[in-house]
Design a protein around this motif. Structure first.
Motif, PDB file in Angstrom:
ATOM      1  N   ARG A  65       0.873  -1.083  -0.099  1.00  0.00           N
ATOM      2  CA  ARG A  65       0.099   0.096   0.068  1.00  0.00           C
ATOM      3  C   ARG A  65       0.775   1.320   0.304  1.00  0.00           C
ATOM      4  O   ARG A  65       0.696   2.280  -0.771  1.00  0.00           O
ATOM      5  N   LYS A 101      -5.319  -1.698   3.806  1.00  0.00           N
ATOM      6  CA  LYS A 101      -6.461  -1.155   2.932  1.00  0.00           C
ATOM      7  C   LYS A 101      -6.214  -1.561   1.458  1.00  0.00           C
ATOM      8  O   LYS A 101      -5.125  -1.487   0.970  1.00  0.00           O
ATOM      9  N   GLY A 102      -7.078  -2.219   1.131  1.00  0.00           N
ATOM     10  CA  GLY A 102      -7.075  -2.573  -0.464  1.00  0.00           C
ATOM     11  C   GLY A 102      -6.614  -4.030  -0.518  1.00  0.00           C
ATOM     12  O   GLY A 102      -6.599  -4.651  -1.503  1.00  0.00           O
ATOM     13  N   ASN A 103      -6.168  -4.454   0.331  1.00  0.00           N
ATOM     14  CA  ASN A 103      -5.529  -5.868   0.442  1.00  0.00           C
ATOM     15  C   ASN A 103      -6.578  -6.960   0.127  1.00  0.00           C
ATOM     16  O   ASN A 103      -6.231  -7.755  -0.647  1.00  0.00           O
ATOM     17  N   ALA A 105      -9.268  -6.614  -2.274  1.00  0.00           N
ATOM     18  CA  ALA A 105      -9.191  -6.524  -3.775  1.00  0.00           C
ATOM     19  C   ALA A 105      -7.994  -7.075  -4.125  1.00  0.00           C
ATOM     20  O   ALA A 105      -8.048  -7.695  -5.412  1.00  0.00           O
ATOM     21  N   ASN A 106      -6.689  -7.003  -3.518  1.00  0.00           N
ATOM     22  CA  ASN A 106      -5.486  -7.323  -4.048  1.00  0.00           C
ATOM     23  C   ASN A 106      -5.476  -8.940  -4.234  1.00  0.00           C
ATOM     24  O   ASN A 106      -5.172  -9.599  -4.834  1.00  0.00           O
ATOM     25  N   ARG A 170      -8.037  -2.197  -7.434  1.00  0.00           N
ATOM     26  CA  ARG A 170      -7.327  -2.341  -6.373  1.00  0.00           C
ATOM     27  C   ARG A 170      -6.261  -1.227  -6.017  1.00  0.00           C
ATOM     28  O   ARG A 170      -6.311  -0.829  -4.797  1.00  0.00           O
ATOM     29  N   ARG A 172      -7.129   1.868  -6.853  1.00  0.00           N
ATOM     30  CA  ARG A 172      -7.954   3.140  -6.531  1.00  0.00           C
ATOM     31  C   ARG A 172      -8.381   2.978  -5.194  1.00  0.00           C
ATOM     32  O   ARG A 172      -8.378   3.971  -4.086  1.00  0.00           O
ATOM     33  N   LEU A 173      -8.542   1.476  -4.716  1.00  0.00           N
ATOM     34  CA  LEU A 173      -9.050   1.379  -3.267  1.00  0.00           C
ATOM     35  C   LEU A 173      -7.863   1.762  -2.393  1.00  0.00           C
ATOM     36  O   LEU A 173      -8.201   2.006  -1.239  1.00  0.00           O
ATOM     37  N   THR A 174      -6.662   1.220  -2.860  1.00  0.00           N
ATOM     38  CA  THR A 174      -5.415   1.210  -1.947  1.00  0.00           C
ATOM     39  C   THR A 174      -5.304   2.692  -1.645  1.00  0.00           C
ATOM     40  O   THR A 174      -4.736   3.267  -0.595  1.00  0.00           O
ATOM     41  N   ILE A 187     -15.097  -3.666  -3.542  1.00  0.00           N
ATOM     42  CA  ILE A 187     -14.677  -4.071  -5.020  1.00  0.00           C
ATOM     43  C   ILE A 187     -15.551  -3.857  -6.008  1.00  0.00           C
ATOM     44  O   ILE A 187     -15.394  -3.211  -6.894  1.00  0.00           O
TER      45      ILE A 187
END
Length: 356
Positions: A65, A101-103, A105-106, A170, A172-174, A187
């Motif tokens: 991240r 954060k974003g993991n 989706a990752n 992912r 953008r979420l991150t 997601i």
């Protein structure tokens, strides 16, 4: 006499049947498998690849991240300045959960990506080896480092293309933070929002530099890892090889070396990919646009334009923003992925090896 002939024929028939059964059993042991067995083996291989990807990425999620935040942050409004400061800032402003954060989706991306990548590499390497043996008229020929590079590149392109929309989302979420003007709730919400506001093509922003970058990155990962393993097994340095097998520690070292080489060569393309993924984000996080009078949305017309503007406005070093946390991350990530893959395959009883 007729009775004896019948008995003799019967005995010969029985012996012949036993011999045939023995031959069939031998062929089965040597690799002539039923279709159902082959399908099961493929499924196990895919599972092993997926587990390897999920475990390795979760282990280094905070560094992943931070790397992305460093890659895309507005140069006129610096919030993250280095690895230690950046991690402390995330912890202070967003708490422990901010590090991951974003993991989700990752992992949703990397599990199928890793499964397809490892499986594609095995299939591609076998196909390339067969063609190479036919061309050289040598059935004992083995894959060269260059051929492994080609197989790894094929695997990387297939896996990356299949899961690219998840990578874009992912990213953008991150990047979004608690103070972002608009929040993607997850997601599927992010996917639907991007489709609605920017259109289907937006899900593949940055795809071209990704394709170009994945060739040296994934290709070198597999080529260096496999070549190092082969060299160690053949040269047998003291204490590193036992019964033609490398220890887990040695394989981790091979994976670490592979990751270091691959990411250093391909890193500038990864920076450009991330920046292109942020273009068109209507309510982009302040990390990207800056705050107050420093607001300046990213605008690139393509890959070349992104390279040109990044170097012109921020210098050549900007192409390596986030390299330090990425280097700290990529070495254990690649190493853990390779070793987890092989360990899970051992547990599941998959007979195909990466080096076959």
């Amino acid at each position: 006499m007729a009775t004896e002939d019948v008995k003799s024929n019967t005995s010969q028939s029985a012996v012949s049947t036993i011999v045939n059964l023995a031959e069939e059993a031998k062929l089965a042991r040597e690799g002539v498998k039923a279709p159902s067995y082959a399908i099961l083996s493929i499924c196990k291989s895919l599972v092993a690849g997926g587990v390897a990807g999920g475990v390795s990425r979760t282990a280094v999620a905070p560094l992943e991240r931070l790397k992305i935040l460093l890659q895309v942050q507005n140069p006129r409004n610096i919030k993250y300045n280095g690895t230690i400061q950046g991690l402390k800032y995330i912890w202070k402003t967003e708490g422990f959960g901010g590090l991951f954060k974003g993991n989700g989706a990752n992992c949703a991306r990397i599990v199928p990506n890793s499964a397809v990548k490892f499986f594609s590499y095995e299939r591609a390497s076998k196909g390339i080896l067969y063609l190479y043996q036919q061309r050289t008229d040598n059935e004992d020929a083995q894959l060269t480092p260059l051929l492994r590079l080609g197989a790894g590149a094929c695997a990387g392109i297939i896996a990356m293309s299949a899961t690219y929309p998840m990578d874009m989302v992912r990213g953008r979420l991150t990047v979004q933070t608690e103070s972002s003007p608009y929040q993607y709730r997850g997601i599927f919400h992010a996917l639907s929002t991007v489709l609605r506001q920017e259109g289907p093509r937006a899900l593949y922003k940055g795809w071209l530099p990704s394709v170009i970058g994945v060739i040296p990155y994934v290709g070198l990962n597999f080529a260096v890892y496999e070549s190092l393993k082969d060299w160690l097994i053949k040269s047998k340095p003291v204490g590193l090889v036992e019964d033609s097998e490398l220890s887990v520690t040695t394989r981790l070292a091979c994976g670490a070396a592979a990751g270091t080489v691959g990411q250093t060569v391909a890193y500038p393309l990864d920076v450009i990919r991330r920046r292109m993924q942020m273009v068109g984000w209507k309510d982009a996080a302040s990390v990207v646009n800056g705050a107050g009078r420093n607001k300046a949305p990213l605008e690139y017309t393509g890959m070349i334009d992104a390279f040109r503007k990044t170097v012109k406005h921020e210098g050549f070093g900007a192409l390596y923003k986030g390299l330090v946390p990425n280097s700290v991350k990529v070495v254990p990530s690649i190493a853990i992925a390779f070793v987890t893959y092989e360990v899970v395959k051992d547990i599941l009883g998959v007979e195909i090896r990466i080096s076959d």
